[in-house]
Design an enzyme around this catalytic site. Structure first.
Site, PDB file in Angstrom:
ATOM      1  N   ASP A 197       0.849  -1.190   0.000  1.00  0.00           N
ATOM      2  CA  ASP A 197       0.000   0.000   0.000  1.00  0.00           C
ATOM      3  C   ASP A 197       0.885   1.240   0.000  1.00  0.00           C
ATOM      4  O   ASP A 197       1.935   1.256   0.640  1.00  0.00           O
ATOM      5  CB  ASP A 197      -0.930   0.032   1.203  1.00  0.00           C
ATOM      6  CG  ASP A 197      -2.027   1.060   0.989  1.00  0.00           C
ATOM      7  OD1 ASP A 197      -2.880   0.845   0.106  1.00  0.00           O
ATOM      8  OD2 ASP A 197      -2.007   2.123   1.654  1.00  0.00           O
TER       9      ASP A 197
HETATM   10  C1  LIG Z   1       3.380   8.194  -5.621  1.00  0.00           C
HETATM   11  C2  LIG Z   1       3.150   7.222  -6.731  1.00  0.00           C
HETATM   12  C3  LIG Z   1       2.207   6.216  -6.624  1.00  0.00           C
HETATM   13  N1  LIG Z   1       2.005   5.334  -7.629  1.00  0.00           N
HETATM   14  C4  LIG Z   1       0.965   4.292  -7.527  1.00  0.00           C
HETATM   15  C5  LIG Z   1       1.434   2.997  -6.874  1.00  0.00           C
HETATM   16  C6  LIG Z   1       0.121   2.366  -6.457  1.00  0.00           C
HETATM   17  O1  LIG Z   1      -0.341   1.537  -7.543  1.00  0.00           O
HETATM   18  C7  LIG Z   1      -0.825   3.538  -6.277  1.00  0.00           C
HETATM   19  C8  LIG Z   1      -1.238   3.691  -4.842  1.00  0.00           C
HETATM   20  O2  LIG Z   1      -2.399   2.961  -4.620  1.00  0.00           O
HETATM   21  P1  LIG Z   1      -2.549   1.709  -3.671  1.00  0.00           P
HETATM   22  O3  LIG Z   1      -3.860   1.820  -2.986  1.00  0.00           O
HETATM   23  O4  LIG Z   1      -1.337   1.546  -2.822  1.00  0.00           O
HETATM   24  O5  LIG Z   1      -2.570   0.477  -4.683  1.00  0.00           O
HETATM   25  P2  LIG Z   1      -3.542   0.198  -5.911  1.00  0.00           P
HETATM   26  O6  LIG Z   1      -4.946   0.627  -5.615  1.00  0.00           O
HETATM   27  O7  LIG Z   1      -2.919   0.751  -7.151  1.00  0.00           O
HETATM   28  O8  LIG Z   1      -3.473  -1.394  -6.027  1.00  0.00           O
HETATM   29  P3  LIG Z   1      -3.887  -2.506  -4.932  1.00  0.00           P
HETATM   30  O9  LIG Z   1      -4.623  -1.850  -3.801  1.00  0.00           O
HETATM   31  O10 LIG Z   1      -4.726  -3.483  -5.681  1.00  0.00           O
HETATM   32  O11 LIG Z   1      -2.590  -3.069  -4.492  1.00  0.00           O
HETATM   33  O12 LIG Z   1      -0.119   4.705  -6.697  1.00  0.00           O
HETATM   34  C9  LIG Z   1       2.765   5.417  -8.786  1.00  0.00           C
HETATM   35  O13 LIG Z   1       2.590   4.608  -9.705  1.00  0.00           O
HETATM   36  N2  LIG Z   1       3.721   6.384  -8.908  1.00  0.00           N
HETATM   37  C10 LIG Z   1       3.949   7.300  -7.936  1.00  0.00           C
HETATM   38  O14 LIG Z   1       4.842   8.172  -8.100  1.00  0.00           O
END
Ligand SMILES: Cc1cn([C@H]2C[C@H](O)[C@@H](COP(=O)(O)OP(=O)(O)OP(=O)(O)O)O2)c(=O)[nH]c1=O
Length: 350
Positions: free
Chosen positions: A232
Site C-alpha cells: 500500500d
Molecule cells: C506516488 C506514486 C504512486 N504510484 C501508484 C502505486 C500504487 O499503484 C498507487 C497507490 O495505490 P494503492 O492503494 O497503494 O494500490 P492500488 O490501488 O494501485 O493497487 P492494490 O490496492 O490493488 O494493491 O499509486 C505510482 O505509480 N507512482 C507514484 O509516483
C-alpha cells in the site's frame, strides 16, 4: 582462497570483465563472483576449469550451456537433488562434470527505470565499493550454498529465484516491478472491500502498514499455500495522507498542494506465508520534491489521465524531472520498495 579458477585468463580475454572477487571476504565459504559486460548467453559452450580444495574440477560445456541459457538456475553437486523452496537445483549426474559442491548462480541485473543508486555489494578488494548496474551480467560460484551463512545479498538473490509470489494487488506497477526484477508472479487482486481507508487518528506510516496487511489477509485466507504479497502506498504532506484522487478536481487540488513542496511517499509490504501464517509487515519512506508546476502544466498532466489510481495524483515515472528524490528508494515511490522486499524474503527464508 577456497577455490580458484584455472584458465581464467581466457575468460578475461574473451569477455569484458568489470569486476571479480569474493562476495564475503574472510568467510569460510567460497562465494566468488564475476561481473561481465557481455551477455551471459555468449558464454554458452565455454569451457572453464575450477580448482577447489577437493581438487581440480571442470565445468563442462553441456551443463554450462544449459545454465547460461536458463538464467536463474543453479547447479548442484553430482547426483544430488537439492531443493531451495519450490525451485529444484539442477543435478549434474547425467554429465561428466564434477563441480565439487559449487553452486553456479547466473544473474542479469535489471533495475526498474535504471535505479540511480545501483545495487551495492561487499567490497571485493578492501578498496572502493562496487555497485551492480543495470544490464550487468553476473556469474557467482558458491561452495556449500545450503549451509553457508550467505550475506544478505546472497540470500536475497536466492530468495528471488526460489520464490513464487502471489501478488494481492491490481496495481500494474507492482506487477511490473516484480516481473522486471525476475520474480515469478501470480496475481490475485484483493476484494474491493478488503481495505479500510486511512483513519483520522492514524499517521500515514501506520495506515499503509495496516492496509497492506488487510489486503494480504483478504487473499491469504482464500489460499491453502503460497506466499502472498500485498502493498500500500500513500503520499504525506505536512502529516496529512494523500491517497488516490477520487476525480479530476480532486487530483488538481492535490497537485496544487504538492507543487514546489518536499513531501514523503510511504509504501508498506505485507508478506503472508500460507499455511503456516507467518506474517511480515514493513514499510519504507522516500522523501521527494515536486517541481513548482504551473497551472498549465498541471492541466496538461490532468489531460493525460495518468494521475488516475496513483497516490498523490502523480506518477514519478510519468514526467521525468517533475518529482525528484531527495532521499530513499525510487521503487518505493512507484508502489513497491524492491530493496525492502528482498530483505523481507531473506527474513522469511531464515
Ligand atoms: C506516488 C506514486 C504512486 N504510484 C501508484 C502505486 C500504487 O499503484 C498507487 C497507490 O495505490 P494503492 O492503494 O497503494 O494500490 P492500488 O490501488 O494501485 O493497487 P492494490 O490496492 O490493488 O494493491 O499509486 C505510482 O505509480 N507512482 C507514484 O509516483
Amino acid at each position: 582462497m577456497v577455490a580458484s579458477f584455472d584458465g581464467f585468463d581466457r575468460l578475461d580475454q574473451e569477455f569484458t570483465l568489470l569486476a571479480s572477487g569474493r562476495l564475503m571476504p574472510g568467510c569460510d565459504h567460497a562465494v566468488i563472483f564475476f561481473v561481465f559486460a557481455d551477455p551471459i548467453g555468449k558464454l554458452a559452450g565455454f569451457y572453464n576449469t575450477v580448482t577447489s580444495d577437493d581438487g581440480p574440477v571442470s565445468l563442462g560445456g553441456g551443463s554450462l550451456s544449459k545454465l547460461f541459457i536458463e538464467t536463474f538456475c543453479c547447479l548442484g553437486s553430482p547426483g544430488e537433488e537439492q531443493n531451495t523452496g519450490n525451485h529444484t537445483i539442477e543435478t549434474t549426474h547425467d554429465t561428466q562434470v564434477d563441480v565439487a559442491g559449487l553452486v553456479v548462480l547466473l544473474f542479469e541485473i535489471r533495475f526498474y527505470l535504471g535505479d540511480r543508486a545501483g545495487f551495492p555489494f561487499a567490497n571485493p578488494h578492501g578498496r572502493k565499493a562496487w555497485r551492480f548496474h543495470d544490464g550487468d551480467q553476473v556469474v557467482i560460484f558458491v561452495q556449500n550454498f545450503q549451509g553457508s551463512q550467505l550475506s544478505t545479498f546472497g540470500k536475497s538473490m536466492m530468495a528471488k529465484f526460489a520464490v513464487s509470489l502471489i501478488l494481492a494487488s491490481q496495481s500494474p506497477r507492482r506487477q511490473l516491478l516484480l516481473r522486471e526484477a525476475g520474480y515469478d508472479v501470480m496475481v490475485i487482486p484483493p476484494s474491493p472491500d478488503a481495505e479500510t481507508p486511512p483513519r483520522l487518528d492514524e499517521a500515514p506510516r501506520e495506515s499503509v502498514l495496516r492496509i497492506a496487511r488487510e489486503k494480504a489477509e483478504d487473499v491469504a485466507c482464500r489460499l491453502d499455500e503460497g506466499i502472498v504479497l500485498a502493498g500500500d502506498t500513500l503520499a504525506e504532506l505536512n502529516g496529512q495522507p494523500l491517497g488516490k484522487p477520487t476525480n479530476r478536481d480532486h487530483a488538481r487540488e492535490i497537485l496544487r498542494a504538492l507543487r514546489g513542496k518536499d513531501h514523503f511517499v510511504w509504501s508498506a509490504i505485507c508478506l503472508w506465508c500460507r499455511p503456516k501464517d507467518q506474517i511480515l509487515v514493513d514499510v519504507d519512506r522516500t522523501t521527494v520534491k515536486m517541481a513548482l508546476l504551473s497551472d498549465d502544466e498541471i492541466e496538461d498532466y490532468l489531460d493525460s489521465g495518468l494521475w488516475e489510481g496513483k497516490a498523490g495524483a502523480f506518477g514519478i515515472q510519468d514526467r521525468t524531472g517533475w518529482v525528484k528524490i531527495d532521499e530513499g528508494s525510487l521503487t518505493n515511490v512507484v508502489g513497491l520498495p524492491m530493496e525492502l522486499l528482498s530483505r523481507m524474503l531473506s527474513q522469511m527464508n531464515e
